[in-house]
Design a protein around this motif. Sequence first.
Motif, PDB file in Angstrom:
ATOM      1  N   GLU A   1       0.862  -1.172   0.000  1.00 45.25           N
ATOM      2  CA  GLU A   1       0.000   0.000   0.000  1.00 45.25           C
ATOM      3  C   GLU A   1       0.903   1.226   0.000  1.00 45.25           C
ATOM      4  OE1 GLU A   1      -3.404  -0.003  -0.080  1.00 45.25           O
ATOM      5  OE2 GLU A   1      -3.247  -2.179  -0.306  1.00 45.25           O
ATOM      6  N   GLU A   2       0.350   2.347  -0.363  1.00 44.64           N
ATOM      7  CA  GLU A   2       1.122   3.590  -0.314  1.00 44.64           C
ATOM      8  C   GLU A   2       1.421   3.943   1.141  1.00 44.64           C
ATOM      9  OE1 GLU A   2       0.608   7.229  -3.082  1.00 44.64           O
ATOM     10  OE2 GLU A   2      -0.535   7.703  -1.260  1.00 44.64           O
ATOM     11  N   TYR A   3       2.633   4.458   1.369  1.00 46.28           N
ATOM     12  CA  TYR A   3       3.039   4.880   2.705  1.00 46.28           C
ATOM     13  C   TYR A   3       3.885   6.139   2.571  1.00 46.28           C
ATOM     14  CZ  TYR A   3       7.325   2.446   1.284  1.00 46.28           C
ATOM     15  OH  TYR A   3       8.439   2.035   0.592  1.00 46.28           O
ATOM     16  N   LEU A   4       4.005   6.861   3.665  1.00 44.38           N
ATOM     17  CA  LEU A   4       4.828   8.062   3.671  1.00 44.38           C
ATOM     18  C   LEU A   4       6.233   7.706   4.143  1.00 44.38           C
ATOM     19  CD1 LEU A   4       2.571  10.891   5.154  1.00 44.38           C
ATOM     20  CD2 LEU A   4       3.290  10.562   2.779  1.00 44.38           C
ATOM     21  N   GLU A   5       7.204   8.111   3.353  1.00 43.73           N
ATOM     22  CA  GLU A   5       8.603   7.998   3.739  1.00 43.73           C
ATOM     23  C   GLU A   5       9.180   9.401   3.632  1.00 43.73           C
ATOM     24  OE1 GLU A   5      12.581   5.983   1.957  1.00 43.73           O
ATOM     25  OE2 GLU A   5      10.857   4.655   2.203  1.00 43.73           O
ATOM     26  N   ASP A   6       9.580   9.962   4.753  1.00 45.29           N
ATOM     27  CA  ASP A   6      10.098  11.327   4.788  1.00 45.29           C
ATOM     28  C   ASP A   6       9.095  12.314   4.178  1.00 45.29           C
ATOM     29  OD1 ASP A   6      12.580  10.411   5.913  1.00 45.29           O
ATOM     30  OD2 ASP A   6      13.061   9.650   3.915  1.00 45.29           O
ATOM     31  N   ASP A   7       7.819  12.095   4.485  1.00 47.29           N
ATOM     32  CA  ASP A   7       6.708  12.950   4.034  1.00 47.29           C
ATOM     33  C   ASP A   7       6.454  12.914   2.528  1.00 47.29           C
ATOM     34  OD1 ASP A   7       5.927  13.789   6.586  1.00 47.29           O
ATOM     35  OD2 ASP A   7       7.418  15.394   6.592  1.00 47.29           O
ATOM     36  N   ILE A   8       6.970  11.896   1.846  1.00 48.14           N
ATOM     37  CA  ILE A   8       6.727  11.723   0.410  1.00 48.14           C
ATOM     38  C   ILE A   8       6.038  10.370   0.218  1.00 48.14           C
ATOM     39  CG2 ILE A   8       7.806  11.446  -1.862  1.00 48.14           C
ATOM     40  CD1 ILE A   8      10.097  13.222  -0.862  1.00 48.14           C
ATOM     41  N   PRO A   9       4.900  10.335  -0.505  1.00 50.99           N
ATOM     42  CA  PRO A   9       4.216   9.056  -0.742  1.00 50.99           C
ATOM     43  C   PRO A   9       5.101   8.089  -1.537  1.00 50.99           C
ATOM     44  CG  PRO A   9       2.769  10.899  -1.268  1.00 50.99           C
ATOM     45  CD  PRO A   9       4.145  11.460  -1.061  1.00 50.99           C
ATOM     46  N   HIS A  10       5.220   6.859  -1.039  1.00 52.01           N
ATOM     47  CA  HIS A  10       6.020   5.801  -1.658  1.00 52.01           C
ATOM     48  C   HIS A  10       5.206   4.516  -1.750  1.00 52.01           C
ATOM     49  CE1 HIS A  10       9.507   8.328  -0.790  1.00 52.01           C
ATOM     50  NE2 HIS A  10      10.273   7.468  -1.454  1.00 52.01           N
ATOM     51  N   ILE A  11       5.684   3.606  -2.581  1.00 49.22           N
ATOM     52  CA  ILE A  11       5.171   2.238  -2.657  1.00 49.22           C
ATOM     53  C   ILE A  11       6.362   1.306  -2.831  1.00 49.22           C
ATOM     54  CG2 ILE A  11       2.832   2.658  -3.550  1.00 49.22           C
ATOM     55  CD1 ILE A  11       4.001   2.237  -6.369  1.00 49.22           C
ATOM     56  N   ASP A  12       6.231   0.095  -2.335  1.00 49.17           N
ATOM     57  CA  ASP A  12       7.252  -0.924  -2.567  1.00 49.17           C
ATOM     58  C   ASP A  12       6.913  -1.637  -3.864  1.00 49.17           C
ATOM     59  OD1 ASP A  12       8.597  -0.338  -0.203  1.00 49.17           O
ATOM     60  OD2 ASP A  12       7.440  -1.802   0.950  1.00 49.17           O
ATOM     61  N   MET A  13       7.949  -1.913  -4.656  1.00 45.59           N
ATOM     62  CA  MET A  13       7.758  -2.591  -5.931  1.00 45.59           C
ATOM     63  C   MET A  13       8.763  -3.723  -6.054  1.00 45.59           C
ATOM     64  SD  MET A  13       6.864   0.601  -8.484  1.00 45.59           S
ATOM     65  CE  MET A  13       5.874  -0.418  -9.602  1.00 45.59           C
ATOM     66  N   LEU A  14       8.400  -4.763  -6.809  1.00 45.24           N
ATOM     67  CA  LEU A  14       9.245  -5.941  -6.966  1.00 45.24           C
ATOM     68  C   LEU A  14       9.225  -6.370  -8.424  1.00 45.24           C
ATOM     69  CD1 LEU A  14      10.850  -8.086  -5.244  1.00 45.24           C
ATOM     70  CD2 LEU A  14       8.752  -9.447  -5.306  1.00 45.24           C
ATOM     71  N   ARG A  15      10.389  -6.721  -8.917  1.00 39.22           N
ATOM     72  CA  ARG A  15      10.547  -7.260 -10.276  1.00 39.22           C
ATOM     73  C   ARG A  15      11.040  -8.681 -10.147  1.00 39.22           C
ATOM     74  NH1 ARG A  15      14.223  -7.851 -14.576  1.00 39.22           N
ATOM     75  NH2 ARG A  15      13.443  -7.073 -16.563  1.00 39.22           N
TER      76      ARG A  15
END
Length: 155
Positions: free
Chosen positions: A136-150
């Motif tokens: 899910e989207e989360y805040l990292e250092d006040d910037i929205p991030h998502i984890d992705m995998l290839r």
Amino acid sequence: MNEVAYEVDVRSLDDLSPRDLYAMLKMRIDVFVVEQKCAFPEMDGKDPEALHLRLLAGTELLASTRIIAPSGTDDPAYIGRAVVSPNHRGKRLGDKLMAESIAACERLFPGRPIALSAQSHLQKFYASFGFETVSEEYLEDDIPHIDMLRKNASP
């Protein structure tokens, strides 16, 4: 659009000259801390164990990523700190940087998946390289991030 000729350089922190290290850290701080107005621990202790992939035009640093080896037998390699010099944006260097980083991971860690933490607005960009959203989207250092995998095929 101007095509930029570049060389790929992958080396450990210990193998970077002091000037090369300075240029890489300065670019990361200029973009992540100053440009993105994000106060965060850029010097997070992971650089000494990572490999640093750089795109260079002669001695000029165009872009870089940090590659972290898988920590366990089932863990992915990790691409992070992907950054393109503000002086060289608009030349598709982000595409080249990601393609070279994936190729380096596949060469160094064959058959292993590759993970990254993406700023959410770059989800489609990373998806174009085969990365799938795994969080899910989360805040990292006040910037929205998502984890992705290839997922990588077996060697």
